[in-house]
Structures are given as C-alpha cells and as structure tokens.
Design an enzyme around this catalytic site. Structure first.
Site, PDB file in Angstrom:
ATOM      1  N   ARG A  88       7.223   5.656 -21.528  1.00 20.68           N
ATOM      2  CA  ARG A  88       6.881   7.036 -20.839  1.00 20.68           C
ATOM      3  C   ARG A  88       5.547   7.406 -21.544  1.00 20.68           C
ATOM      4  O   ARG A  88       5.595   7.668 -22.677  1.00 20.68           O
ATOM      5  CB  ARG A  88       7.942   8.075 -20.886  1.00 20.68           C
ATOM      6  CG  ARG A  88       7.374   9.420 -20.253  1.00 20.68           C
ATOM      7  CD  ARG A  88       7.266   9.528 -18.919  1.00 20.68           C
ATOM      8  NE  ARG A  88       6.616  10.897 -18.336  1.00 20.68           N
ATOM      9  CZ  ARG A  88       7.179  11.910 -17.995  1.00 20.68           C
ATOM     10  NH1 ARG A  88       8.626  11.536 -17.820  1.00 20.68           N
ATOM     11  NH2 ARG A  88       6.803  13.014 -17.560  1.00 20.68           N
ATOM     12  N   ARG A  97       5.536   7.345 -13.136  1.00 20.24           N
ATOM     13  CA  ARG A  97       6.173   7.259 -14.389  1.00 20.24           C
ATOM     14  C   ARG A  97       7.004   6.459 -14.894  1.00 20.24           C
ATOM     15  O   ARG A  97       7.868   6.043 -13.968  1.00 20.24           O
ATOM     16  CB  ARG A  97       6.442   8.657 -15.177  1.00 20.24           C
ATOM     17  CG  ARG A  97       7.291   9.330 -13.981  1.00 20.24           C
ATOM     18  CD  ARG A  97       7.039  10.945 -14.364  1.00 20.24           C
ATOM     19  NE  ARG A  97       7.616  11.939 -13.390  1.00 20.24           N
ATOM     20  CZ  ARG A  97       7.061  12.351 -12.617  1.00 20.24           C
ATOM     21  NH1 ARG A  97       6.113  12.006 -12.152  1.00 20.24           N
ATOM     22  NH2 ARG A  97       7.658  13.199 -11.645  1.00 20.24           N
ATOM     23  N   ASP A 100      11.458   9.147 -16.347  1.00 21.64           N
ATOM     24  CA  ASP A 100      11.506  10.688 -16.257  1.00 21.64           C
ATOM     25  C   ASP A 100      13.245  11.220 -16.357  1.00 21.64           C
ATOM     26  O   ASP A 100      14.017  10.581 -15.534  1.00 21.64           O
ATOM     27  CB  ASP A 100      10.843  11.265 -14.777  1.00 21.64           C
ATOM     28  CG  ASP A 100      10.647  12.937 -15.006  1.00 21.64           C
ATOM     29  OD1 ASP A 100      10.615  13.451 -16.094  1.00 21.64           O
ATOM     30  OD2 ASP A 100      10.597  13.485 -14.080  1.00 21.64           O
ATOM     31  N   ASP A 102      15.343  14.560 -17.048  1.00 22.18           N
ATOM     32  CA  ASP A 102      15.286  15.792 -16.936  1.00 22.18           C
ATOM     33  C   ASP A 102      16.572  16.741 -17.100  1.00 22.18           C
ATOM     34  O   ASP A 102      17.692  16.172 -16.579  1.00 22.18           O
ATOM     35  CB  ASP A 102      14.456  16.482 -15.609  1.00 22.18           C
ATOM     36  CG  ASP A 102      13.162  16.200 -15.539  1.00 22.18           C
ATOM     37  OD1 ASP A 102      12.461  16.198 -16.614  1.00 22.18           O
ATOM     38  OD2 ASP A 102      12.821  16.013 -14.324  1.00 22.18           O
TER      39      ASP A 102
END
Length: 188
Positions: A88, A97, A100, A102
């Site tokens: 990344r 990407r 990811d 989160d």
C-alpha cells in the site's frame, strides 16, 4: 487488560506482493492476528464497485470482528503496517490500492468526542473527498453511507449498534438504496 471489540473493513482492487485482491485480503487477515489482536469473526468476500464510482477496478471487500487489548491508535498503526507490507502506497485519495484496512468501530466508543464526530459525519461528499482528519474518528464517520462496508458487516455484526445514531448495522444497511445493496456481490 481490557478487551475491546473492533470492527475492521478490508478492501483491495490492485495486485499486491501477495497476489490477486482476494489473496491479498486473506494474507492481510492472517497478518493481522497476533497475541494482542485476534480475529473472532470474518465475513464472506464480496465484489464491490470502486468507490468513488470510476476510481478504478472493482474491489474485493470483507469485514472482521476482532478482540484486542491494544489502544485504537495502536490498532490503526498495526493496520497501516499490514497495508504497507502488502504494497500500500498512500499517494492518491480513493485511488486503486493493494490493500485498505479501516478501523470502523471500537466497541461503543465515540472518538475523539461527539461534536468532532458530528462535524466529520456531516461533511458533504465533496468536502469529505478533500479533507482528511488529523486524528482518529470513531466510529467511521461515513459508515452509514457505505454498502461495501455495511453488507459485509451484516455477516458478522448485524446487531452492532452505532453509539451516536443508535442504529444497528442491519438498520443502516436496510436504509441504503436497494441498488447500492444489490451492487455488493458475494464471492464465496
């Protein structure tokens, strides 16, 4: 030590050193587990449209529920380290990407405080695309708008309740337009 439940959303739409996006996701989930962070539930993998629309190839997304004794900031640093190990690079907001990860929710915590959370949650889509918070905002301020997060969360935490709005994951997902929910296709 206090154990906290953390909700994590994972997505990939570019090949990483681990391989194709679904291989990348599985590799990342394996890398997340350690003695202070244990995944206790994982959703199915889903194919989802790029966000925002037209920002690249479709994504592979999943969600996990983890138990951790780490602080939210330490978990975020851990997520970023796993992202970096999977290639990344943060050079364009919302671009393609390799990975990811989160931090979506942290038990029933609201961070840093309700007024700050409400400010970020109330941003227009245009402002949200331009602005990046300098501090960790929990729960994720755009959670209720994102089918690619909510649909996977339905697999593992349909009853998790948003500490500000009082809505469950199931209620937030049901409030999304049917078209948005239909775009999220299970891969397994």
């Amino acid at each position: 030590m206090t154990v906290t439940n953390a909700l994590i959303a994972a997505g990939s739409n570019a090949t990483s050193p681990a391989g194709h996006p679904n291989v990348t996701i599985l590799s990342a989930l394996s890398a997340l587990n350690h003695d202070s962070f244990a995944i206790v539930a994982k959703s199915r993998l889903f194919e989802t449209p790029a966000f925002p629309q037209g920002a690249g190839p479709d994504f592979v997304n999943t969600a996990v529920l983890a138990e951790t004794t780490m602080s939210p900031e330490a978990v975020l640093a851990h997520l970023h380290a796993v992202e970096a190990a999977h290639g990344r690079v943060r050079n364009k907001r919302w671009g393609p990407r390799t990975l990811d990860l989160d931090l979506i929710g942290w038990g029933d915590a609201v961070r840093p405080d309700r007024p700050t959370w409400r400010r970020w949650a109330g941003l227009s889509a245009v402002s949200a695309a331009r602005e990046t918070p300098q501090e960790l905002i929990l729960p994720h301020p755009r959670l209720a708008e994102r089918a690619f997060v909510l649909v996977p969360l339905l697999d593992i935490a349909p009853d998790w309740t948003h500490p500000v709005t009082g809505l469950s994951v199931a209620q937030m997902a049901a409030a999304l337009p049917q078209k948005a929910r239909d775009e999220i296709k299970p891969l397994s």
